[in-house]
Write a protein that holds these residues in place. Structure first.
Motif, mmCIF file in Angstrom:
data_model
loop_
_atom_site.group_PDB
_atom_site.id
_atom_site.type_symbol
_atom_site.label_atom_id
_atom_site.label_comp_id
_atom_site.label_asym_id
_atom_site.label_seq_id
_atom_site.Cartn_x
_atom_site.Cartn_y
_atom_site.Cartn_z
ATOM 1 N N LEU A 167 -28.604 5.991 -17.641
ATOM 2 C CA LEU A 167 -28.747 7.375 -18.092
ATOM 3 C C LEU A 167 -27.686 8.276 -17.460
ATOM 4 C CD1 LEU A 167 -32.623 7.769 -18.098
ATOM 5 C CD2 LEU A 167 -31.105 7.478 -20.058
ATOM 6 N N GLY A 168 -27.406 8.080 -16.175
ATOM 7 C CA GLY A 168 -26.359 8.858 -15.518
ATOM 8 C C GLY A 168 -24.995 8.616 -16.137
ATOM 9 N N THR A 169 -24.700 7.371 -16.453
ATOM 10 C CA THR A 169 -23.429 7.035 -17.095
ATOM 11 C C THR A 169 -23.329 7.684 -18.473
ATOM 12 O OG1 THR A 169 -23.388 4.928 -15.906
ATOM 13 C CG2 THR A 169 -21.956 5.124 -17.834
ATOM 14 N N ILE A 170 -24.412 7.667 -19.217
ATOM 15 C CA ILE A 170 -24.417 8.284 -20.548
ATOM 16 C C ILE A 170 -24.160 9.784 -20.447
ATOM 17 C CG2 ILE A 170 -25.901 8.889 -22.504
ATOM 18 C CD1 ILE A 170 -27.187 6.091 -22.159
ATOM 19 N N VAL A 171 -24.824 10.437 -19.499
ATOM 20 C CA VAL A 171 -24.620 11.880 -19.309
ATOM 21 C C VAL A 171 -23.177 12.161 -18.901
ATOM 22 C CG1 VAL A 171 -25.258 13.845 -17.849
ATOM 23 C CG2 VAL A 171 -27.040 12.387 -18.816
ATOM 24 N N PHE A 172 -22.640 11.375 -17.970
ATOM 25 C CA PHE A 172 -21.256 11.561 -17.522
ATOM 26 C C PHE A 172 -20.272 11.411 -18.683
ATOM 27 C CE2 PHE A 172 -17.272 9.668 -16.063
ATOM 28 C CZ PHE A 172 -16.804 10.693 -15.247
ATOM 29 N N ASN A 188 -33.893 1.662 -11.102
ATOM 30 C CA ASN A 188 -32.512 1.932 -10.678
ATOM 31 C C ASN A 188 -31.523 1.684 -11.806
ATOM 32 O OD1 ASN A 188 -33.216 2.707 -8.095
ATOM 33 N ND2 ASN A 188 -32.944 0.665 -7.242
ATOM 34 N N TYR A 189 -31.661 0.576 -12.505
ATOM 35 C CA TYR A 189 -30.750 0.266 -13.617
ATOM 36 C C TYR A 189 -30.850 1.321 -14.718
ATOM 37 C CZ TYR A 189 -30.518 -4.403 -11.484
ATOM 38 O OH TYR A 189 -30.345 -5.447 -10.619
#
Length: 63
Positions: A38-43, A32-33
Motif C-alpha cells: 500500500l505504501g508503494t502504491i501511494v508513493f 507488513n507485506y
C-alpha cells in the motif's frame, strides 16, 4: 478421452502437492507485506501525479 482426464487429474494432484510445500506468511508478516504494498502504491501514485502536474505546466507554458 481417458488420457485427457488422467493428465487433468495428474495436474491437480501435482498442484496440490506443490501447495503443501508452500510456506504461508503468518499474520504479522502478511500485515507488513500489505503495508509495504500500500505504501508503494501511494508513493508511485503521488510520483506520477507530480510528474503529470509538471508536464501539464510545461505544455501550458508552451501553448
Amino acid at each position: 478421452m481417458k488420457r485427457g482426464f488422467k493428465s487433468l487429474f495428474s495436474f491437480f494432484s501435482e498442484s496440490w502437492a506443490e501447495l503443501k510445500k508452500v510456506r504461508w506468511p503468518n499474520r504479522k508478516e502478511l500485515t507488513n507485506y500489505t503495508l509495504i504494498v500500500l505504501g508503494t502504491i501511494v508513493f508511485v501514485a503521488i510520483y506520477f501525479w507530480v510528474v503529470d502536474i509538471g508536464i501539464s505546466a510545461v505544455i501550458e507554458a508552451i501553448i
